[in-house]
Design an enzyme around this catalytic site. Structure first.
Site, PDB file in Angstrom:
ATOM      1  CG  ASP A  61      -2.081  -1.075   0.792  1.00 29.44           C
ATOM      2  OD1 ASP A  61      -1.914  -2.319   1.286  1.00 29.44           O
ATOM      3  OD2 ASP A  61      -3.287  -0.767   0.450  1.00 29.44           O
TER       4      ASP A  61
HETATM    5  O1  MRU Z   1      -7.466  -2.732   2.889  1.00 28.55           O
HETATM    6  P1  MRU Z   1      -7.336  -3.112   1.287  1.00 28.55           P
HETATM    7  O2  MRU Z   1      -8.133  -4.399   0.975  1.00 28.55           O
HETATM    8  O3  MRU Z   1      -7.402  -2.135   0.473  1.00 28.55           O
HETATM    9  O4  MRU Z   1      -5.707  -3.646   1.398  1.00 28.55           O
HETATM   10  C1  MRU Z   1      -5.251  -4.046  -0.071  1.00 28.55           C
HETATM   11  C2  MRU Z   1      -3.618  -4.592   0.387  1.00 28.55           C
HETATM   12  O5  MRU Z   1      -3.295  -4.628   1.375  1.00 28.55           O
HETATM   13  C3  MRU Z   1      -3.190  -5.065  -0.928  1.00 28.55           C
HETATM   14  O6  MRU Z   1      -2.207  -6.079  -0.840  1.00 28.55           O
HETATM   15  C4  MRU Z   1      -2.219  -3.940  -1.381  1.00 28.55           C
HETATM   16  O7  MRU Z   1      -3.188  -2.668  -1.750  1.00 28.55           O
HETATM   17  C5  MRU Z   1      -1.892  -4.283  -2.720  1.00 28.55           C
HETATM   18  S1  MRU Z   1      -3.011  -4.280  -3.928  1.00 28.55           S
HETATM   19  C6  MRU Z   1      -2.619  -4.455  -5.578  1.00 28.55           C
END
Ligand code: MRU
Length: 365
Positions: A255
């Site tokens: 993220d």
């Molecule tokens: O809370 P989320 O579902 O948005 O978290 C997503 C993640 O942690 C993913 O692993 C990350 O965003 C990479 S997406 C290509």
């Protein structure tokens, strides 16, 4: 055909409601920035790249039918709405980076004397729409770069941990990083997809990813859809899995990656990295440059989103936790760079300590 989380035609945007998957496959209309903010905040759409793309496209659908008196008023609208969209979720950096790039474009167009108001709007719409294709192209490159890096490591020790006789590999992933989390193809799941395309994927294990269950609900759904050889494990099984199943590599998404390589990703990533280190299993982060935040020196500067207790205490409508218990529900954790073997980007695979210099050089070119 892989799953499509975002459907866009000029003036119209729909997202696949990820809260309803895998039971129901339903698209929801996003009619403007207010809707965009809500679907991101409620996690009907999630995953760092998808959040940025849907946020920016929600602004595109909002301004598409509007007429603006001046370039200044268009620019003001763009700035205000982008700032609002950035506030929908704090940890992933992609929306902020996209907002900065679009605002800088809006500033340049406002200053350019030969650009009319309709031209400015047109060029702004083109730039937001280009994000869809660029994300897919970036993910394909991430997939190819990551698969090559993993296969190279495995080739060095063919027959040793994680490699079957023909050099095909077993990998573990966490959370959801596939078509649903991006414009298509996926980041970490793109690496796994590329291994499969090369006939080198022996097996993929995906974690459940409590409490929101992106692994069990979304990654498992994508893996079944793609007919990849795949097995679901619970988050608490990772140590046992790495001990028992000859896993060649762990590959996860991100993220936000700080300048020193510290990486914020879905809660549980950090403990997988610790366990991988203990078992000598390489741990890769797959992330487009739009997830790399060179503005912050380390992971200590990343704001970690905390989500409602209910995501932990309930499964659907059913309460599973003892009433009255306190909860702590951080949605992400930070994996220290020292636990990361390589950061797989569309421009190459970098060791955390070389990331800042390498990316800075690439951005200068
Ligand atoms: O809370 P989320 O579902 O948005 O978290 C997503 C993640 O942690 C993913 O692993 C990350 O965003 C990479 S997406 C290509």
């Amino acid at each position: 055909m892989s799953l499509q989380s975002i459907k866009y035609n000029r003036g119209s945007l729909e997202i696949l409601d990820q809260l309803l998957l895998p039971v129901q496959s339903k698209y929801v209309a996003v009619r403007g920035v207010e809707d965009g903010w809500k679907v991101i905040n409620k996690m009907q759409v999630r995953g760092a790249p998808a959040i940025a793309i849907v946020g920016c496209l929600s602004l595109a659908v909002e301004i598409y039918p509007e007429e603006f008196e001046s370039k200044k008023s268009l620019r003001q609208e763009i700035e205000g709405k982008l700032n609002y969209l950035v506030s929908a979720r704090p940890t992933a950096v992609n929306m902020k980076i996209a907002a900065d790039e679009l605002l800088s474009l809006a500033n340049d167009l406002t200053k350019a004397e030969d650009v009319s108001v309709p031209d400015m709007k047109q060029r702004f719409l083109n730039a937001t729409e280009a994000m869809l294709q660029k994300d897919i192209a970036d993910n394909r490159a991430i997939g190819a770069n990551g698969a090559q890096a993993i296969l190279k490591l495995v080739a060095k020790s063919l027959g040793a941990a994680g490699a079957s006789g023909n050099g095909s590999v077993r990998v573990l992933t966490h959370c959801n990083t596939g078509s649903l989390a991006t414009a298509g193809y996926g980041t970490a799941l793109g690496v796994i997809r590329n291994l499969h395309e090369l006939g080198k994927l022996e097996h993929v294990y995906c974690t459940e990813t409590r409490p929101y269950n992106q692994g069990a609900r979304l990654t498992a759904y994508e893996l079944v859809h793609e007919k990849f050889p795949a097995t679901l494990v619970l988050d608490s099984m990772v140590a046992a899995l790495l001990r028992a199943k000859n896993v060649a590599a762990v590959v996860v998404g991100a993220d936000r990656v700080a300048a020193n390589g510290d990486t914020a990703n879905k809660i549980g990533t950090y403990q997988i990295a610790v366990v991988a280190k203990h078992h000598g299993v390489p741990f890769y982060v797959a992330a487009p440059l739009t997830s790399i935040d060179l503005q912050i020196p380390s992971g200590d500067h990343i704001i970690i989103e905390e989500r409602p207790d209910r995501e932990m205490t309930h499964v659907g409508e059913h309460r599973i936790a003892a009433p009255g218990i306190n909860c702590w529900n951080p949605a992400f954790d930070v994996t220290p760079a020292s636990l990361i073997t390589g950061i797989i980007t569309e421009r190459g695979v970098f060791e955390p300590q070389e990331l800042k210099e390498a990316i800075t050089k690439l951005l200068e070119l």
